[in-house]
Design a protein around this motif. Sequence first.
Motif, PDB file in Angstrom:
ATOM      1  N   TRP A  25       0.851  -1.191   0.000  1.00  0.00           N
ATOM      2  CA  TRP A  25       0.000   0.000   0.000  1.00  0.00           C
ATOM      3  C   TRP A  25       0.885   1.238   0.000  1.00  0.00           C
ATOM      4  O   TRP A  25       1.861   1.318   0.746  1.00  0.00           O
ATOM      5  CB  TRP A  25      -0.924   0.001   1.233  1.00  0.00           C
ATOM      6  CG  TRP A  25      -1.857   1.164   1.336  1.00  0.00           C
ATOM      7  CD1 TRP A  25      -2.476   1.828   0.319  1.00  0.00           C
ATOM      8  CD2 TRP A  25      -2.275   1.819   2.547  1.00  0.00           C
ATOM      9  NE1 TRP A  25      -3.265   2.849   0.803  1.00  0.00           N
ATOM     10  CE2 TRP A  25      -3.171   2.857   2.173  1.00  0.00           C
ATOM     11  CE3 TRP A  25      -2.007   1.608   3.905  1.00  0.00           C
ATOM     12  CZ2 TRP A  25      -3.776   3.709   3.092  1.00  0.00           C
ATOM     13  CZ3 TRP A  25      -2.617   2.444   4.826  1.00  0.00           C
ATOM     14  CH2 TRP A  25      -3.492   3.485   4.426  1.00  0.00           C
ATOM     15  N   LYS A  26       0.519   2.184  -0.841  1.00  0.00           N
ATOM     16  CA  LYS A  26       1.212   3.474  -0.889  1.00  0.00           C
ATOM     17  C   LYS A  26       0.241   4.575  -0.483  1.00  0.00           C
ATOM     18  O   LYS A  26      -0.904   4.597  -0.937  1.00  0.00           O
ATOM     19  CB  LYS A  26       1.742   3.747  -2.300  1.00  0.00           C
ATOM     20  CG  LYS A  26       2.830   2.800  -2.762  1.00  0.00           C
ATOM     21  CD  LYS A  26       3.155   2.994  -4.243  1.00  0.00           C
ATOM     22  CE  LYS A  26       3.635   4.386  -4.550  1.00  0.00           C
ATOM     23  NZ  LYS A  26       3.955   4.585  -5.988  1.00  0.00           N
ATOM     24  N   MET A  73       5.219   3.937   2.087  1.00  0.00           N
ATOM     25  CA  MET A  73       5.145   2.702   1.302  1.00  0.00           C
ATOM     26  C   MET A  73       5.156   1.545   2.297  1.00  0.00           C
ATOM     27  O   MET A  73       6.212   1.166   2.808  1.00  0.00           O
ATOM     28  CB  MET A  73       6.324   2.634   0.322  1.00  0.00           C
ATOM     29  CG  MET A  73       6.287   3.719  -0.748  1.00  0.00           C
ATOM     30  SD  MET A  73       7.756   3.770  -1.816  1.00  0.00           S
ATOM     31  CE  MET A  73       8.896   4.717  -0.766  1.00  0.00           C
ATOM     32  N   PHE A  74       3.980   1.007   2.607  1.00  0.00           N
ATOM     33  CA  PHE A  74       3.837  -0.013   3.645  1.00  0.00           C
ATOM     34  C   PHE A  74       4.279  -1.382   3.127  1.00  0.00           C
ATOM     35  O   PHE A  74       3.948  -1.767   2.000  1.00  0.00           O
ATOM     36  CB  PHE A  74       2.383  -0.073   4.121  1.00  0.00           C
ATOM     37  CG  PHE A  74       1.975   1.118   4.941  1.00  0.00           C
ATOM     38  CD1 PHE A  74       2.115   1.101   6.325  1.00  0.00           C
ATOM     39  CD2 PHE A  74       1.456   2.253   4.333  1.00  0.00           C
ATOM     40  CE1 PHE A  74       1.746   2.197   7.088  1.00  0.00           C
ATOM     41  CE2 PHE A  74       1.087   3.352   5.089  1.00  0.00           C
ATOM     42  CZ  PHE A  74       1.235   3.330   6.472  1.00  0.00           C
ATOM     43  N   ARG A 124      13.194  15.110  -1.257  1.00  0.00           N
ATOM     44  CA  ARG A 124      13.245  15.061  -2.723  1.00  0.00           C
ATOM     45  C   ARG A 124      13.481  13.639  -3.213  1.00  0.00           C
ATOM     46  O   ARG A 124      12.828  13.162  -4.163  1.00  0.00           O
ATOM     47  CB  ARG A 124      14.355  15.976  -3.245  1.00  0.00           C
ATOM     48  CG  ARG A 124      14.457  16.021  -4.767  1.00  0.00           C
ATOM     49  CD  ARG A 124      15.831  16.494  -5.219  1.00  0.00           C
ATOM     50  NE  ARG A 124      16.885  15.632  -4.735  1.00  0.00           N
ATOM     51  CZ  ARG A 124      17.187  14.455  -5.285  1.00  0.00           C
ATOM     52  NH1 ARG A 124      16.478  13.990  -6.312  1.00  0.00           N
ATOM     53  NH2 ARG A 124      18.171  13.725  -4.795  1.00  0.00           N
ATOM     54  N   ALA A 125      14.406  12.933  -2.551  1.00  0.00           N
ATOM     55  CA  ALA A 125      14.742  11.575  -2.976  1.00  0.00           C
ATOM     56  C   ALA A 125      13.566  10.615  -2.782  1.00  0.00           C
ATOM     57  O   ALA A 125      13.281   9.782  -3.651  1.00  0.00           O
ATOM     58  CB  ALA A 125      15.967  11.079  -2.215  1.00  0.00           C
ATOM     59  N   PHE A 137       9.003   7.311  -4.458  1.00  0.00           N
ATOM     60  CA  PHE A 137       7.576   7.031  -4.314  1.00  0.00           C
ATOM     61  C   PHE A 137       6.893   6.978  -5.683  1.00  0.00           C
ATOM     62  O   PHE A 137       5.991   6.171  -5.922  1.00  0.00           O
ATOM     63  CB  PHE A 137       6.931   8.115  -3.445  1.00  0.00           C
ATOM     64  CG  PHE A 137       5.487   7.885  -3.114  1.00  0.00           C
ATOM     65  CD1 PHE A 137       5.123   7.118  -2.008  1.00  0.00           C
ATOM     66  CD2 PHE A 137       4.482   8.440  -3.902  1.00  0.00           C
ATOM     67  CE1 PHE A 137       3.782   6.909  -1.689  1.00  0.00           C
ATOM     68  CE2 PHE A 137       3.141   8.243  -3.599  1.00  0.00           C
ATOM     69  CZ  PHE A 137       2.787   7.468  -2.489  1.00  0.00           C
ATOM     70  N   ALA A 138       7.343   7.848  -6.589  1.00  0.00           N
ATOM     71  CA  ALA A 138       6.753   7.901  -7.929  1.00  0.00           C
ATOM     72  C   ALA A 138       7.101   6.670  -8.751  1.00  0.00           C
ATOM     73  O   ALA A 138       6.361   6.301  -9.676  1.00  0.00           O
ATOM     74  CB  ALA A 138       7.225   9.164  -8.642  1.00  0.00           C
ATOM     75  N   GLN A 139       8.209   6.008  -8.429  1.00  0.00           N
ATOM     76  CA  GLN A 139       8.669   4.866  -9.227  1.00  0.00           C
ATOM     77  C   GLN A 139       8.250   3.509  -8.655  1.00  0.00           C
ATOM     78  O   GLN A 139       8.004   2.561  -9.405  1.00  0.00           O
ATOM     79  CB  GLN A 139      10.200   4.903  -9.357  1.00  0.00           C
ATOM     80  CG  GLN A 139      10.733   6.122 -10.083  1.00  0.00           C
ATOM     81  CD  GLN A 139      12.250   6.132 -10.135  1.00  0.00           C
ATOM     82  OE1 GLN A 139      12.905   5.093 -10.095  1.00  0.00           O
ATOM     83  NE2 GLN A 139      12.833   7.327 -10.217  1.00  0.00           N
ATOM     84  N   VAL A 140       8.195   3.409  -7.327  1.00  0.00           N
ATOM     85  CA  VAL A 140       7.885   2.130  -6.686  1.00  0.00           C
ATOM     86  C   VAL A 140       6.414   1.766  -6.915  1.00  0.00           C
ATOM     87  O   VAL A 140       5.528   2.625  -6.837  1.00  0.00           O
ATOM     88  CB  VAL A 140       8.200   2.193  -5.176  1.00  0.00           C
ATOM     89  CG1 VAL A 140       7.705   0.927  -4.464  1.00  0.00           C
ATOM     90  CG2 VAL A 140       9.705   2.367  -4.960  1.00  0.00           C
TER      91      VAL A 140
END
Length: 271
Positions: A201-202, A219-220, A252-253, A258-261
């Motif tokens: 889950w995000k 990101m659980f 930032r990292a 988060f956008a990729q996972v």
Amino acid sequence: MRRTAAVCASGAVLAVLCGCTVQGSDGERHSPIRIELPDGTPSPKSAPPDDKPGATTRAPAPAVLWERGDTGRDIRELQARLRQIAWLFDGPTGTYDDLTEQAVEGFQGKRGLPRTGRTDEVTWQRLLKMTREPGKWDLYLMGGQPADPPDARCLTGRALCISKESRTLRWMVDGRTVLTVPVRFGSEYTPTREGVFSVYWKSRHHVSTLYDSPMPYAMFFSGGQAVHFSSDFAARGYAGASHGCVNVADERAIAEMFAQVRNGDKVVVHW
């Protein structure tokens, strides 16, 4: 006439050498003018213009060890020691920046040393006597440590590869490291679980219902444990701990990560 003059001259020399008296043209005896022959001892030389009487010789300035712009492990130790005695509150960063220069200058002034802001041998020795040897996580209190090699289980597929040994997270795709960040774990009372998990889950703007604390970019991967941004980690570094989650200080990292996972991507927590 010449012979008479020569004889007189010889007599005068002999009289001088013998120290006897001579008789003048007035018939009176006079003590000769004493002429001392050189004895081999040089007369004292006048002092050079720079060596004025009473002048003191200046001691050479102590060698400068580090100054603004320098980087490396030694700078981390300097900063860690300055933090111990409350002259520096940020870092260590490993870079001799303006805050480090100001801290060194303040330390020097307090102890009667020249306020240069540069760390010379005298300043360093004084600091060593007042502080203890920093440990590894004193040097990397705010992150910046190198990551250890990835676990073998991270080398295939898409994986968040999290090392408790180096306190780092590698975001990896097919064995290639895309991004590496320092991370923080739970305390001994709320430890971060180890093993192989998957993101289930995000939640971009998550807030913990248990601790009522923000967990952005969560990101659980195991129950209530998640990888997420922590403003406390960003402010305090390893001086604090999480409640079991994997904290990231670089917003930032983690936004990029988060956008990729994706849900279902592997999470490996290992030593």
